[in-house]
Design a protein around this motif. Structure first.
Motif, PDB file in Angstrom:
ATOM      1  N   LEU A  57       0.985  -0.761   0.097  1.00  0.00           N
ATOM      2  CA  LEU A  57      -0.039  -0.047   0.072  1.00  0.00           C
ATOM      3  C   LEU A  57       0.777   1.218   0.214  1.00  0.00           C
ATOM      4  N   ILE A  58       1.239   1.131   0.997  1.00  0.00           N
ATOM      5  CA  ILE A  58       2.691   2.516   1.045  1.00  0.00           C
ATOM      6  C   ILE A  58       3.751   2.243  -0.570  1.00  0.00           C
ATOM      7  N   ALA A  59       3.782   1.966  -0.973  1.00  0.00           N
ATOM      8  CA  ALA A  59       4.764   1.584  -2.200  1.00  0.00           C
ATOM      9  C   ALA A  59       3.310   2.495  -3.599  1.00  0.00           C
ATOM     10  N   ARG A  60       3.295   1.422  -3.937  1.00  0.00           N
ATOM     11  CA  ARG A  60       1.989   1.894  -4.875  1.00  0.00           C
ATOM     12  C   ARG A  60       1.348   3.454  -4.841  1.00  0.00           C
ATOM     13  N   GLY A  61       1.641   4.083  -3.917  1.00  0.00           N
ATOM     14  CA  GLY A  61       1.128   5.455  -2.663  1.00  0.00           C
ATOM     15  C   GLY A  61      -0.800   4.990  -2.152  1.00  0.00           C
ATOM     16  N   GLU A  62      -1.330   3.975  -1.779  1.00  0.00           N
ATOM     17  CA  GLU A  62      -2.023   4.077  -2.170  1.00  0.00           C
ATOM     18  C   GLU A  62      -2.549   3.798  -0.586  1.00  0.00           C
ATOM     19  N   SER A  79      -2.195   2.119   6.274  1.00  0.00           N
ATOM     20  CA  SER A  79      -1.399   1.404   6.990  1.00  0.00           C
ATOM     21  C   SER A  79      -1.454   0.604   8.307  1.00  0.00           C
ATOM     22  N   VAL A  80      -1.188   1.656   9.174  1.00  0.00           N
ATOM     23  CA  VAL A  80      -0.999   1.580  10.368  1.00  0.00           C
ATOM     24  C   VAL A  80      -2.029   0.956  10.786  1.00  0.00           C
TER      25      VAL A  80
END
Length: 199
Positions: A57-62, A79-80
């Motif tokens: 999610l973080i890597a894709r900016g989602e 993500s948290v």
């Protein structure tokens, strides 16, 4: 002469019964141990999957940010939330492991130790049965088995040490606590990094 033969047959048949009860006790210990190990594996797999999801999610900016009411400008990222949910799930696995599987295993081990002490020593001239030997090596970090001249083993604590290893239950708690604390640190880090990183 006939009475001695009948008595001997009775003794042999009782010994066979003891051995079959002992084998079943060992089988039960193995099954409970497998259940406990599988619950820990499930917990670790769950952690790995949810961490992977958060990273993707973080890597894709989602990684969607949800504004926190009454905290002006603060956001809670998905993500948290995923990491926090993993902590809750891991706590549930911990409770199941420690309060169900581990207790059943403890009961099976104590039965095995008692049975070996009272009945199996009548059949085999050993200092310890298998369950007793495993418990001995689990309790004393420097334990050793010393082979005697007659081929039998004696069991030593090692270097005159007392019982200085914690109980298995405490070590399992430590395992889960370290995992959950690591996830909590990760959740806090993600929360602050995502809130102080310009978007």
């Amino acid at each position: 002469m006939m009475i001695k033969k009948e008595q001997q047959e009775i003794v042999v048949s009782i010994q066979h019964i003891y051995v079959s009860i002992w084998a079943k006790a060992i089988d039960t210990q193995m099954r409970f141990n497998e259940m406990a190990v599988k619950s820990r594996q499930f917990g670790l797999v769950f952690v790995a999957v949810t961490l992977s999801l958060a990273i993707v999610l973080i890597a894709r900016g989602e990684d969607i940010a949800i504004p926190i009411p009454y905290f002006n400008g603060w956001r809670l990222n998905v993500s948290v939330i995923i990491v926090l949910a993993t902590i809750v799930a891991l706590w549930s696995v911990r409770v199941l492991d420690l309060n169900v599987y581990h207790k059943m295993l403890q009961g099976a081990v104590k039965f095995g130790e008692d049975f070996e002490e009272i009945y199996m020593k009548q059949i085999f001239a050993l200092e310890k049965g298998m369950t007793q030997a495993i418990t001995h090596f689990g309790q004393y970090p420097k334990a050793e088995a010393i082979r005697q001249r007659d081929g039998r083993y004696t069991y030593e604590k090692g270097n005159g040490e007392g019982r200085n290893r914690g109980k298995a239950r405490d070590e399992i708690k430590w395992f889960y606590n370290i995992l959950m604390m690591s996830l909590l640190v990760l959740a806090a880090t993600l929360f602050f990094v995502r809130n102080f990183t310009p978007t």
